[in-house]
Design a protein around this motif. Structure first.
Motif, short mmCIF file in Angstrom:
data_model
loop_
_atom_site.label_atom_id
_atom_site.label_comp_id
_atom_site.label_asym_id
_atom_site.label_seq_id
_atom_site.Cartn_x
_atom_site.Cartn_y
_atom_site.Cartn_z
N VAL A 139 0.86 -1.19 0.00
CA VAL A 139 0.00 0.00 0.00
C VAL A 139 0.89 1.24 0.00
N LEU A 140 0.70 2.10 -1.01
CA LEU A 140 1.48 3.32 -1.13
C LEU A 140 0.73 4.55 -0.64
N GLN A 141 -0.60 4.56 -0.85
CA GLN A 141 -1.38 5.76 -0.52
C GLN A 141 -2.85 5.39 -0.38
N THR A 142 -3.55 6.10 0.48
CA THR A 142 -5.00 6.01 0.54
C THR A 142 -5.55 7.43 0.49
N LYS A 143 -6.73 7.58 -0.13
CA LYS A 143 -7.35 8.91 -0.13
C LYS A 143 -8.85 8.77 -0.32
N LEU A 144 -9.55 9.75 0.16
CA LEU A 144 -11.00 9.79 0.04
C LEU A 144 -11.39 10.29 -1.34
N SER A 145 -12.50 9.80 -1.83
CA SER A 145 -13.05 10.32 -3.09
C SER A 145 -13.59 11.72 -2.83
N THR A 146 -13.36 12.62 -3.76
CA THR A 146 -13.91 13.98 -3.62
C THR A 146 -15.35 14.05 -4.11
N SER A 147 -15.78 13.08 -4.90
CA SER A 147 -17.14 13.13 -5.44
C SER A 147 -18.09 12.10 -4.81
N ARG A 148 -17.55 11.08 -4.14
CA ARG A 148 -18.37 10.02 -3.55
C ARG A 148 -17.94 9.80 -2.10
N PRO A 149 -18.68 10.30 -1.13
CA PRO A 149 -18.25 10.19 0.27
C PRO A 149 -18.21 8.76 0.80
N ASP A 150 -18.84 7.81 0.11
CA ASP A 150 -18.85 6.42 0.56
C ASP A 150 -17.71 5.59 -0.01
N VAL A 151 -16.82 6.23 -0.78
CA VAL A 151 -15.76 5.51 -1.50
C VAL A 151 -14.40 6.17 -1.25
N GLY A 152 -13.36 5.36 -1.26
CA GLY A 152 -11.99 5.86 -1.20
C GLY A 152 -11.11 5.05 -2.12
N PHE A 153 -9.87 5.49 -2.25
CA PHE A 153 -8.93 4.88 -3.19
C PHE A 153 -7.70 4.39 -2.45
N VAL A 154 -7.23 3.20 -2.84
CA VAL A 154 -5.98 2.64 -2.33
C VAL A 154 -5.04 2.49 -3.52
N THR A 155 -3.91 3.17 -3.45
CA THR A 155 -2.89 3.03 -4.48
C THR A 155 -1.83 2.07 -3.95
N ALA A 156 -1.48 1.08 -4.78
CA ALA A 156 -0.55 0.04 -4.34
C ALA A 156 0.44 -0.30 -5.44
N LYS A 157 1.60 -0.76 -5.01
CA LYS A 157 2.60 -1.29 -5.92
C LYS A 157 2.50 -2.81 -5.85
N THR A 158 2.31 -3.43 -7.01
CA THR A 158 2.26 -4.88 -7.10
C THR A 158 3.56 -5.35 -7.74
#
Length: 164
Positions: A114-133
């Motif tokens: 896991v490299l980063q997590t962040k909240l969606s700016t348009s959907r309060p029920d969703v967030g993003f996880v950026t990862a290196k595979t």
């Protein structure tokens, strides 16, 4: 850096993912038959189809398509996400690199960090996880890597079918 192995209790919500955590997603072995079958359907370059052509290429032997390695990796990622039941899909990946050829009999393992997590700016029920595979062979050599972003429900929010 905390590492989780396949089969352990997995994270479900965006808030469960911690930057720096790694996940080991098991391993798979590519057979000669699978390499040729995939190449015949999706990437019919000579070095993916024939030992002689592979031997004459810069790869020095029959080798798997990078797209085959991607497909096997995706299969493992999806199996892992199904166990958690939380993935809402992905907007894509970036910086895909095939670092070394994959040969018949290679045993590949998949590691996700896991490299980063962040909240969606348009959907309060969703967030993003950026990862290196990273995909490694049986010698610990990196054969492929990419950065991807996955969408996950937020805890305590209406989350498209995942448990609250």
């Amino acid at each position: 850096m905390q590492t989780m192995s396949a089969g352990e209790k997995m994270d479900k919500y965006l808030e469960d993912y911690e930057v720096g955590r790694t996940y080991e997603l098991g391993e798979f072995t590519l057979t000669e038959e699978e390499i040729i079958e995939f190449a015949e359907k999706y990437d019919p370059q000579p070095f993916h189809l024939d030992h002689e052509a592979g031997g004459a290429s810069l790869f020095g032997g029959l080798c798997a398509s990078g797209w085959h390695t991607c497909a096997m990796t995706m299969s493992m990622l999806v199996a892992d996400l199904k166990e958690r039941g939380s993935s809402l899909g992905s907007p894509g990946l970036e910086r895909l690199s095939w670092l070394k050829p994959v040969y018949p009999g290679d045993v590949l393992s998949v590691r996700l960090e896991v490299l980063q997590t962040k909240l969606s700016t348009s959907r309060p029920d969703v967030g993003f996880v950026t990862a290196k595979t990273t995909v490694l062979n049986q010698h610990g050599e990196e054969v492929m890597e990419f950065i991807s972003t996955g969408m996950f429900p937020r805890a305590g929010r209406r989350d498209h079918g995942a448990e609250s």
